[in-house]
Enzyme design. Structure first.
Site, PDB file in Angstrom:
ATOM      1  N   HIS A 132       0.861  -1.189   0.000  1.00  0.00           N
ATOM      2  CA  HIS A 132       0.000   0.000   0.000  1.00  0.00           C
ATOM      3  C   HIS A 132       0.894   1.235   0.000  1.00  0.00           C
ATOM      4  CE1 HIS A 132      -1.344   3.302   2.728  1.00  0.00           C
ATOM      5  NE2 HIS A 132      -2.371   3.313   1.900  1.00  0.00           N
ATOM      6  N   GLY A 279     -18.444  11.740   0.075  1.00  0.00           N
ATOM      7  CA  GLY A 279     -19.185  11.533  -1.157  1.00  0.00           C
ATOM      8  C   GLY A 279     -18.365  11.174  -2.373  1.00  0.00           C
TER       9      GLY A 279
END
Length: 296
Positions: A132, A279
């Site tokens: 990662h 969002g």
């Protein structure tokens, strides 16, 4: 001062795009080099690139990015390299979370801007480590900071691989002070820990957040060197391990280890929580999850 960072924000976003392009090219080259082994007959993997979009509550432009994902390659079972630049106003829950972290003024002006790169690679060969990496810049009218790092997640550990990964990061951090690598290594050990399993999710790396020394150029240079360390820390390990023969038991070990990775990202990862809360495209946010995992 924070209102005067438009040029700096553009510079940071452009750097994340450059780093993304370099990594995508290096990973596709790895696919081309894989000409032996049980799945070398597969087509060399290539990234599928999709535009992503952040949805603002009022329907206004709130930014987006690029989601680049490779699936079922010769080397990579699944790898995503995402970049995004998002902005707008934080919703009340995100404002509260920022205030809890000590960001001033969010109750008066909830505007924000964030840009960064996020990468997670899950490998075909269980002997090749998952990894990662992310780096980012965050801005509000009241503060700015950098964050990110990289950590190695092997399911079958090799001490020499761990040493190489850490030594490479240490060398890239050295120009920024001898005390920095130990500090960011310790931060990674604490951050990438799974409390409910009482264990780390991998063999560590480096991590920082809320980096603001007051010198934007110096903090950005550090962030760039964290990004530059990634390919020389990771790619030689994959070249070393990608031809290693594996057994069904090795694959089973890999799938169980991936379960740990999924648990961490869904329960604890700050970036996952922020992306979903603000969002951003859910598929892009959850790109980090492995294609297959197993629990016992």
């Amino acid at each position: 001062m924070t209102e005067m960072l438009e040029n700096e924000r553009n510079t940071a976003a452009a750097w994340f795009k450059t780093l993304r392009d370099d990594i995508v090219s290096a990973f596709e080259a790895l696919e081309d080099r894989q000409t032996a082994g049980p799945i070398a007959h597969l087509p060399a993997g290539r990234f599928e690139v999709t535009n992503t979009k952040r949805d603002a509550e009022d329907g206004s432009d709130a930014g987006g990015g690029l989601m680049s994902v490779m699936r079922s390659g010769r080397v990579f079972e699944k790898v995503g390299v995402n970049i995004s630049t998002v902005y707008g106003a934080l919703a009340p829950p995100a404002q509260k979370a920022m205030a809890a972290r000590g960001v001033p003024g969010m109750d008066r002006d909830p505007r924000f801007w964030a840009s960064g790169i996020s990468l997670v690679a899950h490998m075909q060969n269980p002997h090749a480590p998952a990894v990662h990496m992310n780096t980012r810049m965050f801005w509000t009218p009241h503060a700015w900071w950098f964050g990110g790092g990289s950590d190695l997640n092997p399911c079958i550990e090799y001490a020499a691989d761990t040493q190489h990964f850490h030594d490479t990061q240490k060398a890239h951090l050295a120009p920024h002070g001898d005390d920095l690598y130990p500090k960011l290594k310790e931060w990674a050990d604490e951050y990438f820990y799974i409390p409910h399993r009482n264990r780390a999710r991998g063999v560590g790396g480096i991590f920082m957040d809320d980096r603001n020394t007051g010198d934007w150029a110096a903090d950005f240079a550090l962030t760039q060197d964290i990004g530059r360390a990634f390919l020389p820390a990771f790619v030689p390990l994959i070249d070393l391990r990608r031809d290693t023969a594996w057994t069904d038991a090795d694959k089973d070990t890999q799938l169980i280890h991936r379960g740990l990775y999924a648990e961490y990202n869904l329960v604890y990862d700050r970036g996952t929580k922020f992306g979903l809360a603000t969002g951003h495209d859910a598929n892009a946010v959850l790109m980090s999850l492995p294609p297959l995992a197993k629990w016992i």
